[in-house]
Write an enzyme that holds these catalytic residues in place. Structure first.
Site, PDB file in Angstrom:
ATOM      1  N   ASP A  31      57.927  17.680  44.846  1.00 44.39           N
ATOM      2  CA  ASP A  31      57.625  16.395  44.216  1.00 44.39           C
ATOM      3  C   ASP A  31      58.519  15.336  44.882  1.00 44.39           C
ATOM      4  O   ASP A  31      59.172  15.612  45.901  1.00 44.39           O
ATOM      5  CB  ASP A  31      57.788  16.472  42.687  1.00 44.39           C
ATOM      6  CG  ASP A  31      59.249  16.535  42.240  1.00 44.39           C
ATOM      7  OD1 ASP A  31      60.149  16.604  43.107  1.00 44.39           O
ATOM      8  OD2 ASP A  31      59.488  16.515  41.015  1.00 44.39           O
TER       9      ASP A  31
ATOM     10  N   HIS B  97      66.753  42.693  45.382  1.00 42.13           N
ATOM     11  CA  HIS B  97      66.568  43.356  44.087  1.00 42.13           C
ATOM     12  C   HIS B  97      65.302  42.943  43.356  1.00 42.13           C
ATOM     13  O   HIS B  97      64.743  43.732  42.606  1.00 42.13           O
ATOM     14  CB  HIS B  97      67.767  43.066  43.170  1.00 42.13           C
ATOM     15  CG  HIS B  97      69.013  43.786  43.577  1.00 42.13           C
ATOM     16  ND1 HIS B  97      70.128  43.855  42.779  1.00 42.13           N
ATOM     17  CD2 HIS B  97      69.327  44.465  44.725  1.00 42.13           C
ATOM     18  CE1 HIS B  97      71.078  44.554  43.397  1.00 42.13           C
ATOM     19  NE2 HIS B  97      70.617  44.925  44.584  1.00 42.13           N
TER      20      HIS B  97
HETATM   21  C1  RB5 Z   1      61.788  14.217  38.553  1.00 41.59           C
HETATM   22  O1  RB5 Z   1      62.495  13.110  38.171  1.00 41.59           O
HETATM   23  C2  RB5 Z   1      62.487  15.495  38.118  1.00 41.59           C
HETATM   24  O2  RB5 Z   1      62.397  15.641  36.752  1.00 41.59           O
HETATM   25  C3  RB5 Z   1      61.881  16.673  38.837  1.00 41.59           C
HETATM   26  O3  RB5 Z   1      62.008  16.490  40.209  1.00 41.59           O
HETATM   27  C4  RB5 Z   1      62.491  18.031  38.560  1.00 41.59           C
HETATM   28  O4  RB5 Z   1      63.876  17.999  38.708  1.00 41.59           O
HETATM   29  C5  RB5 Z   1      62.071  18.701  37.327  1.00 41.59           C
HETATM   30  O5  RB5 Z   1      62.443  19.830  37.019  1.00 41.59           O
END
Ligand code: RB5
Length: 147
Positions: A10, A100
């Site tokens: 992301d 493992h």
């Molecule tokens: C995005 O801000 C953040 O929440 C995401 O990248 C991640 O860390 C979620 O687990």
């Protein structure tokens, strides 16, 4: 044949993914990058599910998922039976998740580790084999026995 790798991130993992994809390709790995391809905000689960499906369907051997912490990616990927995703910020865990647990997806926090450590984690994950010991095969089998 080199392993078929799939990477997804992301916006929190976008920078680190870009560097890892470059390093892996230079290292001769076959890499599919499913995005995201910009720092614009997006939802980690979309990428985690796409990577998990690609592995379950046999199109890829291993996946690497990067978000801010690695947490959302690992939670989402582990919803898929047959996926063993590890959220990892050290080399020791990377090594033993393979030896493992036969982990098939590596999750990294792009806001937790920099490229130097991230690269060591990735190299360790990709070059460490599952031990195949009977006790580990049995324990991995029980992961799917959630009841
Ligand atoms: C995005 O801000 C953040 O929440 C995401 O990248 C991640 O860390 C979620 O687990």
């Amino acid at each position: 044949m080199s392993e078929r790798l799939v990477l997804g991130a992301d916006h929190g993992g976008f920078d680190l993914k870009r560097e890892l994809v470059e390093g892996l390709r230079e290292g001769g790995y076959t890499v599919t990058d499913i995005g995201t391809n910009s720092p614009e905000s997006c939802d980690y689960s979309d990428f985690a599910h796409a990577v998990a499906r690609g592995i379950i369907e046999g199109r890829f051997d291993k996946g690497i998922l990067i978000c801010g912490t690695g947490v959302g990616m690992s939670m989402s990927a582990n919803r898929h039976p047959g996926i063993r995703a590890v959220n990892c910020s050290d080399v020791f865990t990377a090594r033993y998740s393979r030896q493992h647990n036969d982990a098939n997806v590596l999750c990294i926090g792009g806001r937790v580790v920099g490229f130097g450590l991230g690269w060591e984690i990735v190299k360790t994950f990709l070059t460490t084999a599952f031990s195949g010991d009977k006790r580990h095969v049995r324990r991995i089998g029980k992961i799917e026995d959630a009841g």
